[in-house]
Design a protein around this motif. Structure first.
Motif, mmCIF file in Angstrom:
data_model
loop_
_atom_site.group_PDB
_atom_site.id
_atom_site.type_symbol
_atom_site.label_atom_id
_atom_site.label_comp_id
_atom_site.label_asym_id
_atom_site.label_seq_id
_atom_site.Cartn_x
_atom_site.Cartn_y
_atom_site.Cartn_z
ATOM 1 N N LYS A 185 0.852 -1.196 0.000
ATOM 2 C CA LYS A 185 0.000 0.000 0.000
ATOM 3 C C LYS A 185 0.882 1.237 0.000
ATOM 4 O O LYS A 185 1.880 1.312 0.709
ATOM 5 C CB LYS A 185 -0.867 0.013 1.255
ATOM 6 N N LEU A 186 0.457 2.202 -0.809
ATOM 7 C CA LEU A 186 1.261 3.406 -0.957
ATOM 8 C C LEU A 186 1.136 4.299 0.280
ATOM 9 O O LEU A 186 0.041 4.662 0.699
ATOM 10 C CB LEU A 186 0.785 4.160 -2.206
ATOM 11 N N LEU A 187 2.273 4.641 0.859
ATOM 12 C CA LEU A 187 2.251 5.533 2.026
ATOM 13 C C LEU A 187 2.666 6.955 1.663
ATOM 14 O O LEU A 187 2.148 7.917 2.209
ATOM 15 C CB LEU A 187 3.207 5.000 3.099
ATOM 16 N N VAL A 188 3.649 7.069 0.753
ATOM 17 C CA VAL A 188 4.121 8.395 0.348
ATOM 18 C C VAL A 188 4.300 8.407 -1.166
ATOM 19 O O VAL A 188 4.872 7.479 -1.724
ATOM 20 C CB VAL A 188 5.494 8.730 0.979
ATOM 21 N N TYR A 189 3.780 9.438 -1.814
ATOM 22 C CA TYR A 189 4.061 9.593 -3.242
ATOM 23 C C TYR A 189 4.320 11.060 -3.525
ATOM 24 O O TYR A 189 4.253 11.906 -2.629
ATOM 25 C CB TYR A 189 2.905 9.048 -4.081
ATOM 26 N N ASN A 190 4.644 11.330 -4.771
ATOM 27 C CA ASN A 190 4.919 12.716 -5.154
ATOM 28 C C ASN A 190 3.739 13.246 -5.946
ATOM 29 O O ASN A 190 3.315 12.626 -6.907
ATOM 30 C CB ASN A 190 6.169 12.795 -6.027
ATOM 31 N N GLU A 191 3.241 14.375 -5.533
ATOM 32 C CA GLU A 191 2.179 14.966 -6.322
ATOM 33 C C GLU A 191 2.757 16.161 -7.065
ATOM 34 O O GLU A 191 3.552 16.913 -6.525
ATOM 35 C CB GLU A 191 1.041 15.440 -5.424
ATOM 36 N N ALA A 192 2.324 16.263 -8.303
ATOM 37 C CA ALA A 192 2.796 17.417 -9.075
ATOM 38 C C ALA A 192 2.136 18.652 -8.495
ATOM 39 O O ALA A 192 0.957 18.664 -8.172
ATOM 40 C CB ALA A 192 2.413 17.251 -10.528
ATOM 41 N N THR A 193 2.941 19.664 -8.342
ATOM 42 C CA THR A 193 2.374 20.931 -7.939
ATOM 43 C C THR A 193 2.961 21.950 -8.896
ATOM 44 O O THR A 193 3.904 21.661 -9.611
ATOM 45 C CB THR A 193 2.732 21.268 -6.481
ATOM 46 N N TYR A 194 2.385 23.090 -8.939
ATOM 47 C CA TYR A 194 2.783 24.013 -9.992
ATOM 48 C C TYR A 194 3.120 25.376 -9.420
ATOM 49 O O TYR A 194 2.395 25.894 -8.580
ATOM 50 C CB TYR A 194 1.664 24.134 -11.020
ATOM 51 N N ASP A 195 4.237 25.895 -9.883
ATOM 52 C CA ASP A 195 4.588 27.265 -9.525
ATOM 53 C C ASP A 195 4.329 28.142 -10.740
ATOM 54 O O ASP A 195 4.692 27.776 -11.857
ATOM 55 C CB ASP A 195 6.073 27.358 -9.154
ATOM 56 N N LEU A 196 3.710 29.263 -10.500
ATOM 57 C CA LEU A 196 3.507 30.216 -11.582
ATOM 58 C C LEU A 196 4.759 31.086 -11.651
ATOM 59 O O LEU A 196 5.112 31.750 -10.681
ATOM 60 C CB LEU A 196 2.262 31.065 -11.306
ATOM 61 N N MET A 197 5.441 31.030 -12.799
ATOM 62 C CA MET A 197 6.693 31.747 -12.936
ATOM 63 C C MET A 197 6.486 32.992 -13.809
ATOM 64 O O MET A 197 5.599 33.015 -14.654
ATOM 65 C CB MET A 197 7.753 30.872 -13.608
ATOM 66 N N VAL A 198 7.357 33.967 -13.596
ATOM 67 C CA VAL A 198 7.245 35.172 -14.409
ATOM 68 C C VAL A 198 8.622 35.643 -14.844
ATOM 69 O O VAL A 198 9.599 35.513 -14.108
ATOM 70 C CB VAL A 198 6.499 36.288 -13.641
ATOM 71 N N ILE A 199 8.690 36.121 -16.091
ATOM 72 C CA ILE A 199 9.891 36.819 -16.563
ATOM 73 C C ILE A 199 9.448 38.258 -16.820
ATOM 74 O O ILE A 199 8.772 38.541 -17.806
ATOM 75 C CB ILE A 199 10.453 36.180 -17.843
ATOM 76 N N PRO A 200 9.768 39.162 -15.894
ATOM 77 C CA PRO A 200 9.206 40.523 -15.942
ATOM 78 C C PRO A 200 9.396 41.212 -17.285
ATOM 79 O O PRO A 200 8.500 41.899 -17.765
ATOM 80 C CB PRO A 200 9.958 41.252 -14.833
ATOM 81 N N GLN A 201 10.560 40.976 -17.894
ATOM 82 C CA GLN A 201 10.863 41.689 -19.128
ATOM 83 C C GLN A 201 9.878 41.325 -20.239
ATOM 84 O O GLN A 201 9.633 42.110 -21.138
ATOM 85 C CB GLN A 201 12.298 41.351 -19.530
#
Lengths: 604, 419
Positions: A64-80
């Motif tokens: 049984k799975l106890l720990v896994y990785n969930e995708a999470t998302y960062d919103l990135m910005v390039i100001p220029q």
């Protein structure tokens, strides 16, 4: 015909040659002698980009799975690159106010106009899907995937541990880690860090003056590929673990269950538990401090490994075994009990029970007097030159049962408990001015003796195995390899012959059949147990019970400690019994008892 | 003349080949510094290296036309050409368009013309014409004054365009005047002035004045004690002390902030590598990282990825230094030195003083550009925005240098026909 002043051409020619030579010398210095510029050029144009591998997954003993990785998302910005966007629509999309938008943009610009920085951290999967569709309208914003540790069963938080950003100390001492990397901070995330993390890959990218990527350096000649972390197969039985946590809800204390034939830890409950998901994700640090600040219940404190209690009456079994081994008692030895042990000015109280008891009965009735006599006999046994020597012999035997020392297994932060040294008594009573009677409370498991719940469970495993144990451990397989460290598969022998265990185990059987542990009885299972009450100077005593089941072919041993639970039978006995029933039958028939245990509150 | 139909008759092939070699080196390095993976063709005329190819072809046409013109054309029309250029320099002040703070361009369609580039050529013609006229002695005050006007007026007009770099080039005519008999003290005094200028910025001015006084006293012991010499020595001392004393004032008030910064960077008083010192530092990094053999054609990271500003124009030498290393940049320097020595040798073999003076004008202008440009990229001179002859990107500069050189080659080819 010679023009006037034509000799001056020589001056001019010399000047030209002089300048040429100066330039060539300067170039020789810049290009051949001085190396600084070559280093600066690489610093200018090359960027190391780390390729983070996925961290290994963690399973229980049944897959049984106890720990896994969930995708999470960062919103990135390039100001220029942010130009002509509809700010209002954008703010609405990601749900922030315009003021926040402006302040985050300012922060990003401050960091770099041309390099990516995080605009919004750890966006959920749902929000991500929604934003992703519309992001094309907002030039300059991109989404970058990261992974987050997730715990689908919300269990075994202490054992699994958590990951956090590496601290400066580790970065200095370990070249693998760079600022901002994550590292296992506790539990098996810490002890199996190297296996779980895998190996980072490195890409060398060329960048231009504005930090824009311009392709890989020398076609990736120096790039390294990341290696994914290995999965861990733990010895935990997730169902049993969850069940144990439920039984312990509203109580402080712990349950440790071990499979005695292997030393595999089936359940390691420390109560109060907490949801491991709290220490991963957006609110990690806020949650951490909330848990840390609960000074009364200390939810982050792993009681199973770190709490040290006097073992109480459970320790009588050890003294019985040592007494037998040293030949000061045998199956038929009887000692009187007149509501206790009275000698000189030493009085050890006992409750009312048939007397005098033999060995088996002494365990069944948990006779204090019997073990005061036994311990006195051990310490005063002829053949030793001094009390000190006799005590050291006892101490050495006791420690072969895994008490008073660390296991150095695969769980970090264990404590060693305490089996006092002769030096300790020298300090207390004066050098060699102590006798058996001075330390008689050791005979009944009080005094300076301290054990951890894990040590108590392992002791129970030794009883079940009649004289040996495997170092209790939490991981049985790494990656595709099921073979683990040899030290976990080597028998560790207690220095008491296996024949001496029989009468003791018979006594423990009687405890469940007709003694202090009657409440532990489970249909059709022959069990042996021993109650204990750890004296607690701060309040109500701690309720202790150890249990072996089934007696003929032990599959599980359990130690239960309920802090302030009073007499052993009140809480610890039924909880241990329910654990056994759950493990051996898969479900529990005694629903009333189960309900009472789960709902019962024990707080001081 | 029987060979007059063959325009290549008697031309100095060494100079022509050196010229073509430098132009090709220029194109290769402009291509490398502007190289863009997306546009692989050398003949992409939307890219600047494609344009440079057109400028080069035009330059070859210009050189052919010059070789075909009558030998008497330029001597005859020297003043006229000079006059037209002066008018254009005035006109550009009112009609020109500004680029990077300098108002020096005529914008004709998409084509840009920079009169100041051609003014050097016109000035060389005018000086040659003036100094070669009959009964002219450079020692005369009147001659000096008129020569000064011929050099000073275009320089002043260019200064008004805010193009200090191009104006400074006019200093180079000192070499022409020196060759034609101006006292050698001019060179020495010029050198002393430059040394004093930088010393005055580096060291406390009173210490320098003290040192000057000491030197004056030592010299006083050696000279003959005649009134004239004592006066000269005293005048020199007072002049030098006054100069040192005024440098601070000039530096603080006469120079633009960016000019001050460039001088500070050179002197090491300003080590702001992200600000004023950025150009020179990046330029040195690019050249220094080339090593002995260089990184190879199109392999330079510093110039290709825009770390060096103005990399195809004023800082083109960085690309050479980075991609071709020490041997490549040394080769370029040797080619230039060879060209300069060759031009001077050619100037000396002229029968007409017009051609000789013009030849020295050509050499002086080229040498000055070369020295200032290279010295700037390797951190030996402050940043002055002037192109490297024949190599830097740009139509106006390539054409004007071609014009400058080929008018002289033509004069040289026909040197035996005159007189």
């Amino acid at each position: 015909m010679k023009a006037p002043y034509s000799n001056r051409k020589y001056v001019i020619n010399i000047i030209i040659l002089f300048i040429g030579i100066v330039f060539i010398l300067r170039l020789f210095y810049l290009q051949v002698i001085d190396d600084d510029y070559k280093v600066s050029a690489n610093n200018n144009a090359l960027r190391l980009i780390t390729d983070f591998p996925a961290r290994g997954l963690v399973y229980d003993r049944n897959g049984k799975l106890l720990v896994y990785n969930e995708a999470t998302y960062d919103l990135m910005v390039i100001p220029q690159q942010v130009k002509n966007i509809d700010t209002t629509a954008f703010c609405k999309l990601i749900g922030i106010s315009k003021a926040i938008f402006i302040s985050r943009m300012t922060k990003a610009k401050k960091y770099s106009r041309y390099a990516q920085s995080i605009f919004d951290r750890e966006i959920s999967k749902e929000t991500y899907g929604y934003i992703q569709e519309k992001l094309y309208q907002f030039h300059g914003f991109t989404i970058q995937a990261r992974t987050l540790r997730k715990y689908p069963l919300n269990t075994a938080a202490h054992t699994l541990g958590y990951i956090g950003e590496v601290g400066p100390e580790i970065i200095i001492n370990n070249r693998y880690y760079k600022s901002g990397d994550y590292i296992g901070a506790s539990g098996i995330e810490k002890s199996y860090e190297v296996e779980l993390r895998g190996k980072k890959g490195m890409k060398i990218m060329m960048v231009d003056a504005f930090n824009r990527e311009k392709g890989s350096f020398r076609d990736g000649m120096y790039d390294t590929v990341s290696v994914a972390g290995k999965d861990l197969f733990t010895t935990l039985d997730a169902e049993l673990q969850i069940y144990g946590e439920k039984l312990m809800s509203n109580k402080n204390g712990s349950i440790v269950a071990i499979e005695p034939q292997t030393g595999e830890i089936l359940a390691l409950v420390s109560s109060p538990a907490y949801d491991p998901n709290l220490l991963a994700g957006r609110d990690r640090s806020k949650n951490y401090f909330t848990l840390l600040n609960d000074k009364k219940n200390k939810p982050l404190y792993n009681r199973a490994l770190m709490a040290q209690y006097p073992p109480g009456s459970t320790f009588k079994i050890l003294n019985a075994l040592i007494g037998e081994q040293l030949g000061v008692i045998n199956v038929d030895t009887r000692f009187p009990c007149s509501l206790g042990f009275h000698m000189g000015n030493v009085n050890v109280k006992c409750h009312n029970h048939p007397s005098p008891c033999n060995l088996e009965e002494s365990i069944q009735h948990s006779c204090n007097s019997y073990y005061s006599y036994t311990f006195k006999a051990i310490i005063e046994k002829s053949g030793y030159k001094s009390t000190r020597e006799a005590f050291n012999k006892w101490r050495q035997l006791a420690m072969t049962f895994g008490f008073g020392k660390k296991y150095f297994n695969d769980l970090p932060n264990e404590l060693s408990g305490n089996i006092p040294t002769p030096e300790h008594y020298d300090k207390l009573h004066g050098k060699n001015r102590w006798r058996a009677l001075s330390i008689i409370s050791i005979g009944i498991g009080q005094g300076e003796i301290l054990v951890t719940p894990l040590q108590l469970a392992n002791f129970t495993a030794i009883l079940a195995n009649k004289g040996y144990y495997f170092i209790p451990h939490i991981v049985k397989g790494i990656g595709k390899n099921k073979i683990i460290d040899k030290k976990f598969t080597t028998k560790q022998y207690a220095s008491v012959d296996s024949k001496y265990f029989e009468p003791v185990l018979e006594g423990m059987f009687q405890v469940v059949e007709a003694g202090t542990g009657r409440g532990a009885k489970v249909e059709k299972i022959k069990m042996g147990g021993k109650t204990g009450t750890a004296q607690n100077p701060h309040g109500e005593d701690h309720s202790i019970f150890i249990l072996i089941a089934p007696m003929d072919n032990p599959k599980i041993v359990v130690s239960v400690i309920v802090e302030n639970g009073g007499w052993g039978a009140t809480w610890a006995v039924p909880i241990a019994s329910l654990m056994v029933e759950k493990y051996l039958y898969g479900k529990v028939k005694r629903e009333d008892l189960e309900k009472r245990m789960m709902e019962g509150k024990v707080y001081y | 003349m029987r060979d007059s139909k063959n325009i290549f008759h008697n031309i100095d092939w060494t100079t022509v080949i050196l010229y073509i070699t430098l132009v090709i080196i220029g194109f290769v390095n402009i291509y490398a510094s502007l190289y863009n993976e997306d546009a692989q063709s050398i003949f992409d005329f939307s890219e600047n290296y494609g344009k440079q190819l057109i400028w080069i072809l035009c330059a070859f046409v210009i050189s052919l036309i010059i070789l075909m013109t009558d030998i008497k054309f330029f001597p005859t029309f020297s003043y006229l050409i000079f006059g037209i250029l002066l008018l254009m320099l005035v006109a550009v002040l009112f009609l020109g368009s500004a680029t990077a703070g300098s108002k020096s361009w005529f914008l004709i369609g998409s084509f840009k013309l920079q009169p100041s580039e051609f003014a050097k050529f016109a000035t060389s013609l005018a000086i040659a014409k003036y100094l070669s006229s009959m009964n002219i002695r450079i020692q005369d005050v009147k001659t000096k004054f008129i020569t000064f006007l011929i050099i000073g007026i275009p320089a002043l007009l260019i200064l008004l365009q805010n193009d200090t770099g191009s104006a400074i080039v006019y200093v180079s005519f000192i070499f022409v005047l020196y060759r034609e008999g101006l006292s050698g003290n001019v060179l020495i005094i010029g050198l002393i002035i430059i040394v004093l200028f930088f010393l005055a910025l580096l060291i406390n001015q009173f210490i320098i004045i003290g040192l000057l006084a000491a030197i004056t006293l030592v010299l006083f012991k050696f000279i003959r004690k005649k009134t004239r010499e004592i006066t000269t020595l005293l005048a020199l001392f007072i002049g030098a002390a006054g100069f040192v004393y005024s440098v601070d004032y000039v530096y603080e008030h006469a120079l633009e902030p960016h000019q001050k910064q460039r001088i500070d960077v050179l002197l090491g008083n300003n080590s702001d590598l992200k600000g004023a010192g950025y150009n020179v530092n990046q330029s040195k990094i690019a050249i220094g990282s080339g090593g002995f053999l260089g990184k190879g054609f199109l392999k330079g990271t510093q110039t290709k990825f825009d770390f060096v500003p103005e990399q195809s124009t004023d800082f083109i030498f960085c690309t050479i230094g980075e991609e071709w290393g020490f041997w490549g940049s040394t080769l370029v320097i040797i080619l230039y030195v060879w060209l300069f020595l060759r031009i001077i040798m050619m100037a000396e073999r002229q029968r007409s003083s017009y051609a000789r003076i013009y030849g020295y004008g050509v050499a002086s202008i080229l040498i000055f550009h070369f020295v200032i440009n290279i010295a700037m990229t390797i951190g030996l001179a402050p940043v002055v925005g002037i192109p490297l002859p024949f190599i830097s990107y740009g139509g106006s500069s390539l054409w004007s240098f071609t014009l400058l050189l080929f008018v002289f080659i033509k004069q040289d080819a026909n040197r035996l026909q005159l007189l």
